[in-house]
Design an enzyme around this catalytic site. Sequence first.
Site, PDB file in Angstrom:
ATOM      1  N   ASP A   1      64.285 -13.455 -16.960  1.00  0.00           N
ATOM      2  CA  ASP A   1      65.151 -13.185 -18.121  1.00  0.00           C
ATOM      3  C   ASP A   1      66.471 -13.919 -17.913  1.00  0.00           C
ATOM      4  O   ASP A   1      66.811 -14.295 -16.791  1.00  0.00           O
ATOM      5  CB  ASP A   1      65.415 -11.673 -18.259  1.00  0.00           C
ATOM      6  N   SER A   2      67.208 -14.083 -19.002  1.00  0.00           N
ATOM      7  CA  SER A   2      68.528 -14.691 -18.907  1.00  0.00           C
ATOM      8  C   SER A   2      69.474 -13.853 -18.033  1.00  0.00           C
ATOM      9  O   SER A   2      70.435 -14.381 -17.507  1.00  0.00           O
ATOM     10  CB  SER A   2      69.115 -14.834 -20.308  1.00  0.00           C
TER      11      SER A   2
ATOM     12  N   CYS B   1      64.874  -8.635 -28.971  1.00  0.00           N
ATOM     13  CA  CYS B   1      65.767  -8.950 -27.850  1.00  0.00           C
ATOM     14  C   CYS B   1      65.487  -7.906 -26.797  1.00  0.00           C
ATOM     15  O   CYS B   1      65.381  -6.708 -27.112  1.00  0.00           O
ATOM     16  CB  CYS B   1      67.230  -8.874 -28.295  1.00  0.00           C
TER      17      CYS B   1
ATOM     18  N   GLU C   1      75.638  -4.078 -22.830  1.00  0.00           N
ATOM     19  CA  GLU C   1      76.036  -4.395 -21.448  1.00  0.00           C
ATOM     20  C   GLU C   1      77.241  -3.558 -21.026  1.00  0.00           C
ATOM     21  O   GLU C   1      77.433  -3.288 -19.845  1.00  0.00           O
ATOM     22  CB  GLU C   1      76.310  -5.890 -21.315  1.00  0.00           C
TER      23      GLU C   1
ATOM     24  N   HIS D   1      67.251  -6.607 -24.621  1.00  0.00           N
ATOM     25  CA  HIS D   1      68.291  -5.589 -24.443  1.00  0.00           C
ATOM     26  C   HIS D   1      68.077  -4.385 -25.378  1.00  0.00           C
ATOM     27  O   HIS D   1      68.474  -3.273 -25.066  1.00  0.00           O
ATOM     28  CB  HIS D   1      69.676  -6.147 -24.798  1.00  0.00           C
TER      29      HIS D   1
ATOM     30  N   CYS E   1      62.419 -12.469 -22.096  1.00  0.00           N
ATOM     31  CA  CYS E   1      63.631 -12.808 -22.850  1.00  0.00           C
ATOM     32  C   CYS E   1      63.153 -13.407 -24.169  1.00  0.00           C
ATOM     33  O   CYS E   1      62.377 -14.372 -24.165  1.00  0.00           O
ATOM     34  CB  CYS E   1      64.429 -13.835 -22.051  1.00  0.00           C
TER      35      CYS E   1
HETATM   36  N1  DGL Z   1      67.601 -11.091 -23.034  1.00  0.00           N
HETATM   37  C1  DGL Z   1      68.013 -11.926 -24.136  1.00  0.00           C
HETATM   38  C2  DGL Z   1      66.935 -11.906 -25.232  1.00  0.00           C
HETATM   39  O1  DGL Z   1      65.968 -11.156 -25.139  1.00  0.00           O
HETATM   40  C3  DGL Z   1      69.344 -11.506 -24.722  1.00  0.00           C
HETATM   41  C4  DGL Z   1      70.541 -11.855 -23.865  1.00  0.00           C
HETATM   42  C5  DGL Z   1      70.951 -13.306 -23.960  1.00  0.00           C
HETATM   43  O2  DGL Z   1      71.505 -13.717 -24.981  1.00  0.00           O
HETATM   44  O3  DGL Z   1      70.714 -14.018 -22.988  1.00  0.00           O
HETATM   45  O4  DGL Z   1      67.053 -12.643 -26.194  1.00  0.00           O
END
Ligand code: DGL
Length: 272
Positions: free
Chosen positions: A11-12, A185, A153, A187, A74
């Site tokens: 993931d990012s 997303c 976050e 998150h 992600c």
């Molecule tokens: N985890 C990223 C996603 O699912 C969101 C966070 C980011 O912008 O890196 O798109």
Amino acid sequence: MSNSRPIGVFDSGIGGLTVVKALRDLLPNEKIFYLGDTARVPYGGKSASTVERYSLEMTDMLVDEGVKTIVIACNSASAVALPKLEKTLSVPVVGVIKPGAQAAVAATHNRHIGIIGTRATIKSGAYEKALRELDPKIDISTRTCPLLVPFIEEGWLEDDLTDQIIARYLEPLVREGVDTLVLGCTHYPLLIDALSRALGEKVKLVDSARNCATAVQELLDREQLRTPSGTSGGLEVALTDLPDSFLHVARDALHLDIGEVHLRDVLHPAPH
Ligand code: DGL
């Protein structure tokens, strides 16, 4: 090659731990190696070519760790880099877009689906493409929600301000008549309670984390990659920079046993 190798999850940053949670619940015997690119998060506001380059670097690092399959936990990376990764990686790869689209098409009654996500995800059109492949006549409404990731976050999962932002982002989708909303997303599952409250019972929420875990289970069965029974699973977390407070937010909200966090240097291509 041994099937007791770990599943690699990328993931990012930390948000992909929602997918890890779903994987741990569904596949408790599997080992998971999680790599979060905390040095370069967020991906959601970056260009497609940058997100693709970062994704290739991170998945190369996972292959070097000896993983048996890779999960792109992600949406932003899945949306722009999955087609390239499927062609280039030496191990099977699963993203979050297709499983989310399949679950949404199965859930909708009025065939009007809403998608929320980062700018990179929504701009890519990847969800629309996946949904239209499943049902060409489906109605789709999309909305970028760039403020949600920073609020999550910050740990503001139950907060009036977060509720106000959710209401403002979702109001047009509700007005347009969606009966199903894809949380595009990784998150966003952390906001599932606040989102359900805002939408009420009439709109079904599709959590891409859970559907992605089911797709991984199917892939492991299909490729005969399931770890031998009796093996005990586990989670190892590596990040490309120091974890920030969001790691604690995610760990507490998800009840994940994370243990020691390792650091990895982002690979730089060798100079020519
Ligand atoms: N985890 C990223 C996603 O699912 C969101 C966070 C980011 O912008 O890196 O798109």
